[in-house]
Structures are given as C-alpha cells and as structure tokens.
Write a protein that holds these residues in place. Sequence first.
Motif, PDB file in Angstrom:
ATOM      1  N   ARG A  87     -53.211  17.872  18.240  1.00 34.64           N
ATOM      2  CA  ARG A  87     -52.807  17.282  19.516  1.00 34.64           C
ATOM      3  C   ARG A  87     -51.522  16.488  19.369  1.00 34.64           C
ATOM      4  N   CYS A  88     -51.372  15.791  18.229  1.00 34.84           N
ATOM      5  CA  CYS A  88     -50.125  15.065  17.978  1.00 34.84           C
ATOM      6  C   CYS A  88     -48.952  16.040  17.847  1.00 34.84           C
ATOM      7  N   THR A  89     -49.178  17.158  17.192  1.00 31.98           N
ATOM      8  CA  THR A  89     -48.127  18.160  17.046  1.00 31.98           C
ATOM      9  C   THR A  89     -47.745  18.743  18.398  1.00 31.98           C
ATOM     10  N   THR A  90     -48.741  19.045  19.219  1.00 31.15           N
ATOM     11  CA  THR A  90     -48.472  19.544  20.563  1.00 31.15           C
ATOM     12  C   THR A  90     -47.717  18.503  21.381  1.00 31.15           C
ATOM     13  N   ARG A  91     -48.120  17.252  21.257  1.00 23.47           N
ATOM     14  CA  ARG A  91     -47.485  16.165  22.006  1.00 23.47           C
ATOM     15  C   ARG A  91     -46.020  16.012  21.598  1.00 23.47           C
ATOM     16  N   SER A  92     -45.716  16.262  20.326  1.00 24.94           N
ATOM     17  CA  SER A  92     -44.339  16.116  19.861  1.00 24.94           C
ATOM     18  C   SER A  92     -43.404  17.100  20.552  1.00 24.94           C
ATOM     19  N   ALA A 137     -45.311  12.743  12.322  1.00 23.54           N
ATOM     20  CA  ALA A 137     -45.818  11.973  11.177  1.00 23.54           C
ATOM     21  C   ALA A 137     -47.272  11.581  11.403  1.00 23.54           C
ATOM     22  N   LEU A 138     -47.601  11.173  12.630  1.00 21.50           N
ATOM     23  CA  LEU A 138     -48.984  10.821  12.932  1.00 21.50           C
ATOM     24  C   LEU A 138     -49.893  12.038  12.787  1.00 21.50           C
ATOM     25  N   GLY A 139     -49.423  13.191  13.249  1.00 28.05           N
ATOM     26  CA  GLY A 139     -50.213  14.414  13.111  1.00 28.05           C
ATOM     27  C   GLY A 139     -50.418  14.807  11.666  1.00 28.05           C
ATOM     28  N   SER A 140     -49.376  14.653  10.855  1.00 26.39           N
ATOM     29  CA  SER A 140     -49.486  14.985   9.438  1.00 26.39           C
ATOM     30  C   SER A 140     -50.512  14.100   8.750  1.00 26.39           C
ATOM     31  N   ALA A 141     -50.450  12.802   9.021  1.00 27.90           N
ATOM     32  CA  ALA A 141     -51.387  11.865   8.398  1.00 27.90           C
ATOM     33  C   ALA A 141     -52.813  12.118   8.873  1.00 27.90           C
ATOM     34  N   ALA A 196     -55.973   6.873  15.079  1.00 30.87           N
ATOM     35  CA  ALA A 196     -55.326   8.039  15.695  1.00 30.87           C
ATOM     36  C   ALA A 196     -56.102   8.505  16.919  1.00 30.87           C
ATOM     37  N   GLY A 197     -57.427   8.428  16.856  1.00 29.69           N
ATOM     38  CA  GLY A 197     -58.242   8.798  18.007  1.00 29.69           C
ATOM     39  C   GLY A 197     -57.988   7.904  19.195  1.00 29.69           C
ATOM     40  N   VAL A 198     -57.791   6.612  18.946  1.00 27.40           N
ATOM     41  CA  VAL A 198     -57.479   5.677  20.033  1.00 27.40           C
ATOM     42  C   VAL A 198     -56.153   6.035  20.680  1.00 27.40           C
ATOM     43  N   VAL A 199     -55.170   6.412  19.865  1.00 30.83           N
ATOM     44  CA  VAL A 199     -53.867   6.821  20.398  1.00 30.83           C
ATOM     45  C   VAL A 199     -54.022   8.027  21.311  1.00 30.83           C
ATOM     46  N   VAL A 200     -54.836   9.000  20.890  1.00 29.12           N
ATOM     47  CA  VAL A 200     -55.058  10.202  21.693  1.00 29.12           C
ATOM     48  C   VAL A 200     -55.721   9.848  23.020  1.00 29.12           C
ATOM     49  N   ILE A 201     -56.738   9.008  22.962  1.00 29.15           N
ATOM     50  CA  ILE A 201     -57.507   8.671  24.158  1.00 29.15           C
ATOM     51  C   ILE A 201     -56.643   7.967  25.197  1.00 29.15           C
ATOM     52  N   MET A 236     -51.330  13.353  26.037  1.00 26.13           N
ATOM     53  CA  MET A 236     -51.933  13.892  24.826  1.00 26.13           C
ATOM     54  C   MET A 236     -53.202  14.659  25.167  1.00 26.13           C
ATOM     55  N   VAL A 237     -53.968  14.161  26.121  1.00 26.33           N
ATOM     56  CA  VAL A 237     -55.246  14.778  26.457  1.00 26.33           C
ATOM     57  C   VAL A 237     -55.047  16.004  27.336  1.00 26.33           C
ATOM     58  N   THR A 238     -54.176  15.877  28.356  1.00 27.21           N
ATOM     59  CA  THR A 238     -54.013  16.993  29.290  1.00 27.21           C
ATOM     60  C   THR A 238     -52.947  17.963  28.805  1.00 27.21           C
ATOM     61  N   SER A 239     -51.752  17.418  28.569  1.00 27.98           N
ATOM     62  CA  SER A 239     -50.577  18.208  28.113  1.00 27.98           C
ATOM     63  C   SER A 239     -50.537  19.573  28.778  1.00 27.98           C
ATOM     64  N   ARG A 240     -50.557  19.565  30.125  1.00 24.89           N
ATOM     65  CA  ARG A 240     -50.626  20.825  30.860  1.00 24.89           C
ATOM     66  C   ARG A 240     -49.295  21.539  31.033  1.00 24.89           C
ATOM     67  N   PRO A 241     -48.177  20.806  31.094  1.00 29.06           N
ATOM     68  CA  PRO A 241     -46.933  21.514  31.430  1.00 29.06           C
ATOM     69  C   PRO A 241     -46.580  22.590  30.427  1.00 29.06           C
ATOM     70  N   ASP A 242     -46.349  23.802  30.942  1.00 26.32           N
ATOM     71  CA  ASP A 242     -45.938  24.913  30.106  1.00 26.32           C
ATOM     72  C   ASP A 242     -44.424  25.102  30.155  1.00 26.32           C
TER      73      ASP A 242
END
Length: 288
Positions: A31-36, A49-53, A230-235, A240-246
Amino acid sequence: MQGTVDGFSYGAVTPLVAYLMACLGSALGLRCTTRSLLVTHSRRPAWLALGSAAIGSGIWTMHFVAMMGFSIHGAPIHYDGPITYASLGLAIVMVGIGIFIVGYRGATGTPLFTGGTITGLGVASMHYLGMAGVRFHGRFTYNTFTVAASVVIAVVAATSALWAAGRVRGFLWSVGASLVMGLAVSGMHYTGMAALGVHLDSVSHATGGAPEASVLAPMLIGPLAFLLLAGVVVIFDPLMVTSRPDWTPVEHKPGVPAAAVPSHADRRPALHGGHRPEHHGHPTPQNR
C-alpha cells in the motif's frame, strides 16, 4: 550424528501466526508503494522507504515467529545477536532497492524484473542469514536443489507483488495480492527449512526443543512496534486506503497550462458505455 528436527513443535499455531505477519508486512508495504505513485516526486522516497521497512520487518518477523516452532531433539537452540539483526537490515535494504527501482522506473519490463529479482533475493538472503545465526552443538547442511527452489519462489513472489503494487488500485485487490504474497513468503520459508539437514557434534543429554519465548520475544518487539506504526499511517491516510484514481493528475504533467486542468466534475468516472453524466443546463434561481 544425524539430528532430528521438528518444524511444528506448537502445531499449526506458529505457521498460522507467521503467515499473518507476512501478510501484514506485505499489505502495508504494497500500500505504501502504491501510495508513492500517487504523490509528487518530493514525497515519493518517504513512502517507498516506509514500504521497504514494512515488508522487510514483516518478512523478518514471519521468519522468527515460525522459528519458535522449530526444534532439534537433544540440542538446545540459541541465536547470535549481531547476525540475527544483520538479517533484518539486509532484508530492509535489499527489499528497498527493489521497491525504489519499481517506484521510479515503473512496474513493467526490465525495471519490474530487476526490482523483483533483487527483492526476492533479499527475502531469501534474510532467511539463510537468519539461519546462520542459529547456535547449537552441531551444524546445518542444505540440499542445493531445494534451496534453489526456495529462491525461485521468493523471486516470483516478489515480482508478482511489485507488479500488483504498480498496477492494482482497489483496496480489496491489494488485500488479495498481500494474501498471495504472504503465502509465497511462508512457502519460501518452509521450502528452505525442507532443504535443511542437521548434524550434531555429539550426543547430548539435554532435552533440546524450540527456543524459549523469552529468547525470541525481545527480538520481535521492535519490528512488531514498527508494523503497528505503519498500520496507523495506513489507517489515517484516506488515499492509502482507497487510492482509487487510475489517472495521472493532469496538473502534475509538464507543459500543461492551468486553464487546461479539468475540474473535479470532469474527473468523474465514466458510466457503462464510456459516457459521463451530462448537465442539461437547468436554470438556476439567479438566471430566472
């Protein structure tokens, strides 16, 4: 002499919890990678970096939760601290290299293959370096063919996960990709353990058994705390949760004047058949 090992001293508990840890780390990392991919270049390194960790911590935690159920009859097990923590650092660094390649070059073609290969090798390296930190009165041997199979599983799993991170936008699809990634990481671990042979130096009168929880618990506190953070950041990040735009935001494209940027109404998703809802110009109270 040949040693007798048991990888499931606590039954199905450790494999199940280990799988959940792998899924959690994969889910947060993907999800972090997608968000980036949805932010400006200046913020992209932080998300990558957050996704890698997150992925590295999830893999490492999965490994040592599974190792709680690993025992050698007649040989107490201990861990070498520096090597054990070095395996965590190795996992984060190598996963990070793969994720940054995909994050900046895209999840297709050569960048995807290169990033997936490096990430998969990072997963496998973490496993075998972590096993090198196991201390007992004997030594490990490995079946070369089974070790190679475990590495292939890790590379294929990592490549598939990075492809999903670059392509999948829906939350449920990402959850599905994380479940598959967790299954592949767990499969890589137990395939690697199947390649294991144990040779004891001498007959010991000790009962042996799995490592005590008091030995492994302190090692797991840090990665688990990080995964929670990291879970708190996602929530608390709606995108991060929806990330709908294509679509790629037009205002981020070079050379596009501000007047050409469509309004939010123009970004509505098309209906079936490719048509957008039309405004028919009903008169407003001001125009009457």
